[in-house]
Design a protein around this motif. Structure first.
Motif, short mmCIF file in Angstrom:
data_model
loop_
_atom_site.label_atom_id
_atom_site.label_comp_id
_atom_site.label_asym_id
_atom_site.label_seq_id
_atom_site.Cartn_x
_atom_site.Cartn_y
_atom_site.Cartn_z
N SER A 1 9.65 39.37 78.22
CA SER A 1 8.29 39.01 77.80
C SER A 1 7.62 40.20 77.12
O SER A 1 7.96 41.35 77.38
N ARG B 1 4.38 36.69 74.42
CA ARG B 1 5.52 36.20 73.64
C ARG B 1 6.80 36.40 74.44
O ARG B 1 6.91 37.32 75.26
N THR C 1 11.00 36.87 73.99
CA THR C 1 12.01 37.29 73.01
C THR C 1 13.40 37.17 73.62
O THR C 1 13.61 37.62 74.75
N SER D 1 11.62 35.12 68.75
CA SER D 1 10.44 35.55 69.47
C SER D 1 9.34 34.53 69.22
O SER D 1 9.06 34.19 68.07
N PHE D 2 8.69 34.05 70.28
CA PHE D 2 7.70 32.99 70.11
C PHE D 2 6.60 33.10 71.15
O PHE D 2 6.79 33.62 72.25
N ASN D 3 5.42 32.60 70.75
CA ASN D 3 4.26 32.54 71.63
C ASN D 3 4.49 31.47 72.70
O ASN D 3 4.98 30.38 72.39
#
Length: 337
Positions: free
Chosen positions: A139, A149, A151, A191-193
């Motif tokens: 995180s 986010r 990853t 990688s994302f919210n």
């Protein structure tokens, strides 16, 4: 000559038996009928079939694979390929075979083949499994924006070549969520919210979720590595102090911050970026022990690269699982002394 009547009867019987035996010796020889279906001289002989299976690598059909376990359930056949990648079966006549193949480091495969000749030869191709060499799932919490986010980084090797990998994606188990990893030079990454996850998941709930890493291979074979979980989100307020806007630095640079106390192992990291006259990342400086609240950049090799201009820096905290918390960015000016 007079003979007793009983003696005459016995004499006539003996003479008759001798004549019968003589007749048998004079008759042509005869044999019992041969009815064994596996006897080549029998009238009802069933000729065995011979089938050779060649097991080859899908990426290189000229390359035989030894040690492959083959079975044919209908006939109860089994065998292991030799050093050339071959198995020879002798079996009852049938119109087809269904051969199953299993081997370490390869996807299993099944070959269904018709048999039209007494002697047959077929090739069965096996696809090498990709290997997950290394992975990082962590995180990243930005204490300034309060955005979390996730990853995933994956280092993957495929004996058949990286072009054999069709897609790599991260899946949230028990949901329809999928996120594709992009290939970098030597690894895959996404990688994302967490706002993209279904159910309005909060940063506190992230540790309860299970993910799977899926590597889809040609032709549609896949490996699934699971479960992957986030150990924690480091949601702590970081307060960098110096250098800051309105302050001009020369020579070595002293970075200061308010220390934080966490109930687990961690270290600090400083990330320095030049903004003007050109934008470039100068470097990352870590690990800085958790007991420290300042760091002096005095490395001549790095200082020589600095030019007059504007710079920005952030403070990070990282735990032993790779989870990161990042501070707001501070801006300062730097001039050569």
């Amino acid at each position: 000559m007079w003979l007793p009547e009983g003696f005459k009867k016995r004499w006539r019987a003996a003479i008759g038996a001798g004549v019968a035996i003589g007749i048998l010796f004079l008759l042509p020889g005869c044999e019992a009928p041969r009815l064994n279906p596996f006897d080549p001289k029998a009238d009802n002989y069933i000729q065995k079939m011979r089938t050779r299976i060649l097991v080859r690598a899908m990426s290189d059909p000229a390359k035989g694979i030894p040690g492959v376990f083959l079975t044919e359930e209908k006939l109860g056949l089994a065998g292991v390929t030799d050093e050339r990648g071959e198995v020879l079966w002798e079996h009852d006549p049938v119109d087809s075979l269904i051969v199953h193949a299993r081997a370490d480091n390869f996807f299993p495969n099944t070959l269904s083949v018709p048999l039209e000749e007494v002697t047959n030869q077929f090739t069965l191709l096996l696809n090498a499994q990709p290997r997950l060499v290394r992975k990082r799932f962590y995180s990243f919490y930005n204490s300034a924006s309060r955005i979390t986010r996730l990853t995933m980084q994956a280092w993957i090797d495929d004996p058949d070549g990286m072009g054999d990998i069709q897609v790599v994606y991260l899946a949230l188990l028990d949901s329809a969520f999928r996120d594709t990893l992009e290939r970098e030079e030597d690894y895959y990454i996404t990688s994302f919210n967490i706002k993209r996850l279904p159910g309005d998941v909060t940063k506190e709930e992230i540790t309860e979720l299970d993910f799977a890493l899926v590597v889809k291979n040609t032709p549609q074979d896949s490996i699934v590595d699971q479960p992957h979980t986030i150990r924690r989100v480091i949601a702590v307020k970081l307060n960098p102090l110096l250098p800051k806007e309105g302050r001009t630095e020369t020579g070595s640079i002293l970075f200061k911050w308010e220390p934080v106390n966490l109930p687990y192992q961690f270290f600090y990291r400083i990330v320095l970026v030049q903004v003007t006259p050109t934008t470039q990342k100068i470097g990352e400086f870590a690990p800085i022990p958790a007991t420290e609240s300042q760091f002096e950049l005095d490395d001549p090799a790095i200082l020589d690269r600095l030019t007059d201009g504007t710079y920005t820096w952030v403070l990070q905290v990282e735990d032993r699982f790779g989870n990161v918390c990042q501070s707001k960015a501070l801006v300062f000016d730097y001039f050569k002394s």
